[in-house]
Design a protein around this motif. Structure first.
Motif, short mmCIF file in Angstrom:
data_model
loop_
_atom_site.label_atom_id
_atom_site.label_comp_id
_atom_site.label_asym_id
_atom_site.label_seq_id
_atom_site.Cartn_x
_atom_site.Cartn_y
_atom_site.Cartn_z
N LEU A 267 0.11 9.40 -5.56
CA LEU A 267 0.26 10.77 -5.11
C LEU A 267 1.28 11.39 -5.89
O LEU A 267 1.23 12.72 -6.14
CB LEU A 267 0.82 10.93 -3.64
N THR B 54 -5.71 -3.01 0.19
CA THR B 54 -4.74 -3.74 -0.66
C THR B 54 -4.59 -5.32 -0.38
O THR B 54 -4.52 -6.23 -1.30
CB THR B 54 -3.41 -3.32 -0.06
N ALA C 70 0.68 -1.15 -0.13
CA ALA C 70 -0.20 -0.07 -0.01
C ALA C 70 0.81 1.16 -0.14
O ALA C 70 0.54 2.16 -0.59
CB ALA C 70 -0.85 0.05 1.04
N ALA D 214 -5.06 6.77 -3.11
CA ALA D 214 -4.49 5.18 -2.93
C ALA D 214 -5.36 4.33 -1.92
O ALA D 214 -6.03 5.00 -1.15
CB ALA D 214 -2.99 5.42 -2.42
N ARG D 215 -5.27 3.09 -2.32
CA ARG D 215 -5.75 2.02 -1.57
C ARG D 215 -5.20 1.81 0.04
O ARG D 215 -4.03 2.23 0.05
CB ARG D 215 -5.63 0.45 -2.14
N THR D 216 -6.17 1.69 0.95
CA THR D 216 -5.44 1.42 2.31
C THR D 216 -4.95 0.03 2.12
O THR D 216 -4.99 -0.91 1.34
CB THR D 216 -6.63 1.50 3.19
N TYR E 222 2.33 1.78 -3.59
CA TYR E 222 1.33 2.24 -4.38
C TYR E 222 0.88 3.60 -4.24
O TYR E 222 0.65 4.46 -5.01
CB TYR E 222 -0.05 1.34 -4.36
N ALA E 223 0.88 4.08 -2.78
CA ALA E 223 0.63 5.20 -2.47
C ALA E 223 1.58 6.45 -3.00
O ALA E 223 1.04 7.58 -3.49
CB ALA E 223 0.39 5.32 -1.26
N HIS E 224 2.68 5.96 -2.91
CA HIS E 224 3.66 7.04 -3.45
C HIS E 224 3.41 7.31 -5.10
O HIS E 224 3.42 8.40 -5.54
CB HIS E 224 5.16 6.31 -3.62
#
Length: 185
Positions: A33, A49, A25, A43-45, A28-30
């Motif tokens: 964003l 995830t 997660a 992003a998914r938590t 993916y968040a990077h």
């Protein structure tokens, strides 16, 4: 040597586990964003995830991570390309790397393993849908034998600009040179 750096050693590519959800997660968040590879805005938590991992793995499809020294360096998985039976032998890949691990050969090792495992699941074609036409992703897919299959211009909007989506395709195993054991229902 890879890009002037020593080759990556002690890298393990393995199936993802629930305990990997936080790291996955975070990676993916990077990308959500800071990049255009994903057109997601949120992003998914880690819980979402883990659900994505469980759903993918429950279908017998690969969801894998690259790990070294207990650090998740990247992950990759496949989903069905479309939900109609005629597409049963075509999958779509997703691959994301920790930004600190780019250019070290992690993507090549992950993609190689993903392609082998997808082939072993019975997929004959793999499609890459590359958001923003990300040059590093296009380069990785080209290196792995994918060919350009199309470009949809200005279909996404993120960070105040219009973005293309690039489609690339690779044959897995016998590809279209033989019929599958079972035809789709």
């Amino acid at each position: 040597m890879i890009n002037g750096r020593p080759a990556l050693t002690n890298l393990e590519v393995r199936p993802a586990r629930a305990a990997d959800a936080d790291a996955i997660a975070g990676i993916y968040a990077h990308h959500v964003l800071h990049g255009t590879a994903s057109f997601d805005a949120v992003a998914r938590t880690p819980v979402q995830t883990e659900e994505k991992m469980r759903d993918t793995l429950s279908k017998g499809w690969p969801f894998i991570v690259a790990e070294r020294a207990e650090m998740i360096m990247g992950y990759a998985y496949v989903t069905g390309f479309r939900d109609r039976p005629a597409y049963n032998y075509t999958c779509e890949n997703s691959i994301y790397l920790d930004p600190a691990c780019v250019g070290q050969g992690v993507g090549v090792q992950l993609m190689r393993a993903l392609m082998e495992r997808a082939r072993d699941c019975g997929f004959r074609q793999m499609i890459a849908v590359i958001g923003g036409g990300e040059p590093a992703s296009v380069a990785l897919h080209s290196k792995m034998g994918f060919t350009h299959a199309g470009r949809m211009r200005n279909v996404g909007r993120k960070f105040g600009r219009w973005l293309d989506t690039v489609y690339m395709q690779a044959e897995l195993g016998d590809g279209d040179r033989s019929a599958p054991a079972r035809e789709p229902a």
